[in-house]
Scaffold this active site. Structure first.
Site, PDB file in Angstrom:
ATOM      1  N   ARG A   1      -0.243  32.080  27.311  1.00 27.52           N
ATOM      2  CA  ARG A   1       1.071  32.454  26.784  1.00 27.52           C
ATOM      3  C   ARG A   1       2.215  32.080  27.738  1.00 27.52           C
ATOM      4  O   ARG A   1       3.363  32.045  27.348  1.00 27.52           O
ATOM      5  CB  ARG A   1       1.115  33.960  26.489  1.00 27.52           C
ATOM      6  CG  ARG A   1       0.468  34.317  25.165  1.00 27.52           C
ATOM      7  CD  ARG A   1       0.631  35.787  24.862  1.00 27.52           C
ATOM      8  NE  ARG A   1      -0.202  36.201  23.731  1.00 27.52           N
ATOM      9  CZ  ARG A   1      -1.493  36.482  23.805  1.00 27.52           C
ATOM     10  NH1 ARG A   1      -2.131  36.369  24.967  1.00 27.52           N
ATOM     11  NH2 ARG A   1      -2.169  36.849  22.735  1.00 27.52           N
TER      12      ARG A   1
ATOM     13  N   HIS B   1       0.016  41.130  28.417  1.00 29.93           N
ATOM     14  CA  HIS B   1      -0.227  40.607  27.072  1.00 29.93           C
ATOM     15  C   HIS B   1      -0.441  39.108  27.263  1.00 29.93           C
ATOM     16  O   HIS B   1       0.453  38.294  27.052  1.00 29.93           O
ATOM     17  CB  HIS B   1       0.964  40.891  26.156  1.00 29.93           C
ATOM     18  CG  HIS B   1       0.816  40.306  24.780  1.00 29.93           C
ATOM     19  ND1 HIS B   1      -0.249  40.579  23.959  1.00 29.93           N
ATOM     20  CD2 HIS B   1       1.592  39.428  24.082  1.00 29.93           C
ATOM     21  CE1 HIS B   1      -0.115  39.915  22.824  1.00 29.93           C
ATOM     22  NE2 HIS B   1       0.985  39.209  22.876  1.00 29.93           N
TER      23      HIS B   1
ATOM     24  N   ARG C   1      -6.580  44.553  18.475  1.00 29.98           N
ATOM     25  CA  ARG C   1      -7.599  43.500  18.325  1.00 29.98           C
ATOM     26  C   ARG C   1      -8.937  43.953  18.892  1.00 29.98           C
ATOM     27  O   ARG C   1      -9.987  43.672  18.331  1.00 29.98           O
ATOM     28  CB  ARG C   1      -7.118  42.212  19.003  1.00 29.98           C
ATOM     29  CG  ARG C   1      -6.057  41.507  18.185  1.00 29.98           C
ATOM     30  CD  ARG C   1      -5.483  40.296  18.888  1.00 29.98           C
ATOM     31  NE  ARG C   1      -4.500  39.648  18.021  1.00 29.98           N
ATOM     32  CZ  ARG C   1      -3.437  38.962  18.447  1.00 29.98           C
ATOM     33  NH1 ARG C   1      -3.217  38.815  19.750  1.00 29.98           N
ATOM     34  NH2 ARG C   1      -2.603  38.426  17.585  1.00 29.98           N
TER      35      ARG C   1
ATOM     36  N   VAL D   1      14.682  35.338  14.161  1.00 31.90           N
ATOM     37  CA  VAL D   1      14.142  35.506  12.818  1.00 31.90           C
ATOM     38  C   VAL D   1      13.124  34.401  12.517  1.00 31.90           C
ATOM     39  O   VAL D   1      13.193  33.703  11.517  1.00 31.90           O
ATOM     40  CB  VAL D   1      15.280  35.602  11.774  1.00 31.90           C
ATOM     41  CG1 VAL D   1      14.738  36.018  10.420  1.00 31.90           C
ATOM     42  CG2 VAL D   1      16.325  36.617  12.222  1.00 31.90           C
ATOM     43  N   GLY D   2      12.191  34.218  13.443  1.00 33.61           N
ATOM     44  CA  GLY D   2      11.045  33.342  13.194  1.00 33.61           C
ATOM     45  C   GLY D   2       9.991  34.102  12.412  1.00 33.61           C
ATOM     46  O   GLY D   2      10.306  35.083  11.730  1.00 33.61           O
ATOM     47  N   HIS D   3       8.748  33.674  12.528  1.00 35.22           N
ATOM     48  CA  HIS D   3       7.695  34.326  11.742  1.00 35.22           C
ATOM     49  C   HIS D   3       7.597  35.825  12.051  1.00 35.22           C
ATOM     50  O   HIS D   3       7.488  36.648  11.157  1.00 35.22           O
ATOM     51  CB  HIS D   3       6.340  33.658  11.996  1.00 35.22           C
ATOM     52  CG  HIS D   3       6.264  32.275  11.452  1.00 35.22           C
ATOM     53  ND1 HIS D   3       6.287  32.010  10.109  1.00 35.22           N
ATOM     54  CD2 HIS D   3       6.197  31.070  12.067  1.00 35.22           C
ATOM     55  CE1 HIS D   3       6.220  30.701   9.910  1.00 35.22           C
ATOM     56  NE2 HIS D   3       6.165  30.104  11.079  1.00 35.22           N
TER      57      HIS D   3
ATOM     58  N   GLY E   1       9.858  37.887  13.587  1.00 33.30           N
ATOM     59  CA  GLY E   1      11.074  38.612  13.238  1.00 33.30           C
ATOM     60  C   GLY E   1      11.199  38.798  11.734  1.00 33.30           C
ATOM     61  O   GLY E   1      11.529  39.890  11.251  1.00 33.30           O
TER      62      GLY E   1
END
Lengths: 316, 316, 316, 316
Positions: free
Chosen positions: A91, A178, A154, A9-11, A13
């Site tokens: 990434r 990705h 994008r 539940v970070g940004h 989530g």
């Protein structure tokens, strides 16, 4: 009833949860974050405080993996965004964190008895998605990653800016990882129905610049706000809606490639069992080579995960 | 066309922007953040990256105050959430920051020629809202603060949890400061149409505990996630929708009180000119006393703002 | 996944279907109309033709009752609106048609193995709802009628017009038959939180006129367009959303009254099992008398249905 | 604020109104129907009765053309659907009615001072759209017809059924008259990104059959329900949303062709001034011939309208 779970539940989530609640998409929502249950609880409260002002209701619970047994959709969004702060566009910098996290999460998912469709949003997306499929025991079709669904959005945005049109006027796909080895398959891209290669030739537009802008789009957002959230959450939710409605919607995402024996971003058809099929478009030889190379990079990293060495992999 | 501006693109401003975009509410959106234009630009990009996956489109621009001249709605959300990190429940802790920021912002709003409805989300909300009304020269009705619209939602949530019903089954209002001196006017509150005082007496429920839980709701969220965003953004957007639709919707918010000569949270009717009227409900004497005290605290702090000393204030 | 069935694809059934599709509420939709399968098929086509222009997808099937076995919600909307053309405000005029239709439909529902929540929209609503509950063998909570949910919306509209406010500012309930013997329980009605009786006294408003306008609202629509569709479909869909989200939302509807041993319009709490409870508000003696009389009329007509004579009725 | 007008409140006009209200798209809505003001009033009531159950509000007025002066969008939907009852697939059957109606309506639109974008939904669509542009004095870009936007949706549906995919996976266009001389430009159509001609060749699919099914789609709906409403209303609303958001969205619609000097269905870009541009796709010679023939048929009928003889026409 539509039942969703979100692990992490970070940004991303939290934004995904907000999207499901504010648009009335989820009837029930399970928030899971072993590393920050206080934040999960705070997000639950914030979302519940909103509900007196919304026309719909979503029941929200925190922390119980057993609730996943009858969930339809599970988003896996755990990560450590700060790992990317000095990552210069790589990434994989997050991999040292996420490879540990996913080894913790995967058995819990398996133990929960989850039988729905798992949508992975963790980075590096393709590699982690593959690992989650292998370790949760879910059928291959039931596990997918957001992958190049976001990168394609994008690309559509960058191209639409160039031509001052709605991004939905731009069709076609970004393929591959990705991550840095992704590429815009320009042979598949059309603007208002016209091949972009012809338009670019006419107007002296450098497609390499557009491709680079699309690839770097996430880093532009990251450098300004420290993370990305709105576009990725929107993509994740859209994939889930295609599953719930059994839409058979064409979406590029991280799906298993029989040819390259790895999860990798490519056009797929999304329906109630997740990835119904992948679509083989006639790429140019140069595009196919880029695709092969990108898939190879993913596969290579994937094999560094415990138990994922070459011979151990069996595709379902 | 619905044209929105947002000043301040922190968590609240950005979440408000996302809500307007993802629900297709805004046709045009201006993001303004003089203190962090890079973040404003990043939010714009993130929102635009989402648009290939949305059914609607919103045109987003960054940084030009002149665009506000024909905007319908302006949210003012600037702040410094970290000022609250050790604030122990005191929103005035943010005042030393926001009193400076608002002195910078107000003249820019005035200079822009903005003629729409200004919805203030800055803290301390009532005081800043009053200052913005006085300094922008907008009519009193055209300036309001989210105020106790959020606190009322939290009260509804807390009460609905107690009775296991939808928060929309709970009617009634939180009055006063969007801060510690607020109070739940229990004489106005009903659950499923029944007076909460009677229900509480029957079931031995301590209303003081519920009131405290509602008042502390924001801090519970803040302590878990470091800020609040979803409920406040939802409230702000709902107020704006009532304006655009000329709904004459009953919403508690920070509106000017003739009786107490200050902005303060109270029931109001929201329509196309903002606050159409305030609704005077028959409070108990104890409630009225709390209301008076809370309004007095706001007025007192308000007068510490430059140029806002007693005699200078003239209500429009 | 949210699976809906609709029996009867006339104006109300079709509008309900369109609402579910255009707002992306239903994932799967079964249209059933034994008396006009060609129309059901045409509505399916028209809805499917719309889907290329919608952001969501709904799978639509026609004609197979067996599909109801795992449906969450079933709307029953069959009727003959022309029976009302010269009915002068008497919904019982439709009874001679609908009493036959429902005897045909009920066994098919039972045979389908439907286990979800049945929402009856047929007229006379209360009587038919009761019959459907008795004959389908569904639990009492799982069968409800739209009943006075619509009449209450009309009362809210009429009152909101009088005071120039949003209809959602008007709380309170219409009780009794979805028909002539209904009444606005003014003791429960508030406008902007203020008791309407006091407001009416202050402003010299005749509440009897408002009540009559609310009761006649459906006929005003009927006389102008030959049927009613938008408000009733909106009400039906909203009830279903409360079920799917397990919202425990307060909605007046046709629910079983233990006191009066019949289905009748009254405030209820709607959650995942349908009617979670009915809410007993303190009516005035005059209101209670009207309620009793209205319930009695329903019960009386109900007993004229085959097999529903007094002794045969057993409440689950 | 988004202000809409609708002239003609039959099935299509009313469904369009319901869509605008139920989805919260319109802030203000003017319903105009000189030939059936009682129905317009009934639709207003039915829509208003729904509003207590909706999260948004739309102000609805009936009958005052002067209200169009500041409207953003005007739908013209007047017609006589019964003219088509025995029309055997010929939308020109409605022309004897609509040519009279439009001569009544056009001067009223002009007199109202309407300056927004007019979206014509009357049949025969292309011919009437052209007439409305000529007689209202609105700029060419500000007048468009739904034209083949609906036929294209039907083609997408028919093709998507064949391949069991989401209709949005099907790109490409139906060109020409919104009527019998239309054609699916198969050279522009792709399924999941693959050219349909290749897919059809591989799978032995008869494209002529699919084209015929698309063309006959409206009649299939008409024969089952007596009119069409949901798909056409959805198309009309989507065009209007592209205008309000200045989306520059690619939509086939009835737009003016410089080449063929008539309104005719073709791909266009829709933004705040209506038709921003038309897109010239490389049709095959056979397709171009069909397009020319279809445009010629429209032009020919158009010239039978009073004052529209060849020399009189001047394109703006």
């Amino acid at each position: 009833m539509r039942k969703y779970g979100i692990i992490g539940v970070g940004h991303v989530g939290a934004t995904t949860a907000y999207t499901l609640v504010t648009k009335g998409i989820a009837d029930e929502l399970i928030l899971l974050d072993d590393h920050n249950e206080a934040k999960a609880m705070a997000e639950k409260l914030d979302l519940e405080d909103a509900q007196a002002r919304l026309d719909t209701r979503t029941r929200i619970k925190v922390g119980d993996y057993a609730e996943l047994a009858d969930a339809d959709i599970l988003f896996v969004t755990a990560g450590n965004i700060h790992a990317l702060d000095n990552a210069s566009g790589n990434r994989w910098a997050e991999f040292s964190y996420t490879r540990e996290i996913v080894q913790d999460i995967a058995p819990k998912i398996k133990a929960s008895g989850f039988k729905g469709v798992l949508i992975d949003v963790m980075n590096p997306c393709d590699c982690i998605t593959y690992y989650l499929q292998q370790t949760t025991g879910l059928p291959q079709s039931h596990v997918l990653g957001t992958g190049t669904f976001l990168d394609t959005a994008r690309m559509q945005k960058v191209v639409s800016d160039q031509f001052d049109v709605d991004p939905k006027n731009v069709t076609g796909y970004v393929y591959g990882e990705h991550g840095e080895s992704q590429f815009s398959a320009w042979s598949t891209v059309r603007v208002n129905g016209l091949p972009i290669k012809e338009l670019a030739a006419d107007k002296d537009i450098d497609l390499n610049e557009l491709e680079d802008a699309a690839r770097r789009g996430g880093w532009a957002v990251h450098s300004g706000k420290g993370y990305t959230s709105y576009a990725i959450a929107t993509c994740a939710v859209k994939l889930s809606q295609a599953v719930l409605a059994d839409a058979n919607l064409a979406c590029p995402c991280s799906a298993f490639s029989e040819k390259y024996q790895t999860y990798v971003g490519q056009p797929a058809i999304i329906g109630k069992d997740g990835v119904v099929s992948v679509t083989e478009l006639p790429l140019t030889a140069a595009e196919e080579a880029k695709f092969k190379r990108s898939a190879g990079l993913i596969r290579e990293k994937f094999e560094t995960l415990p138990g994922m060495a070459k011979k151990a992999v069996k595709t379902a």
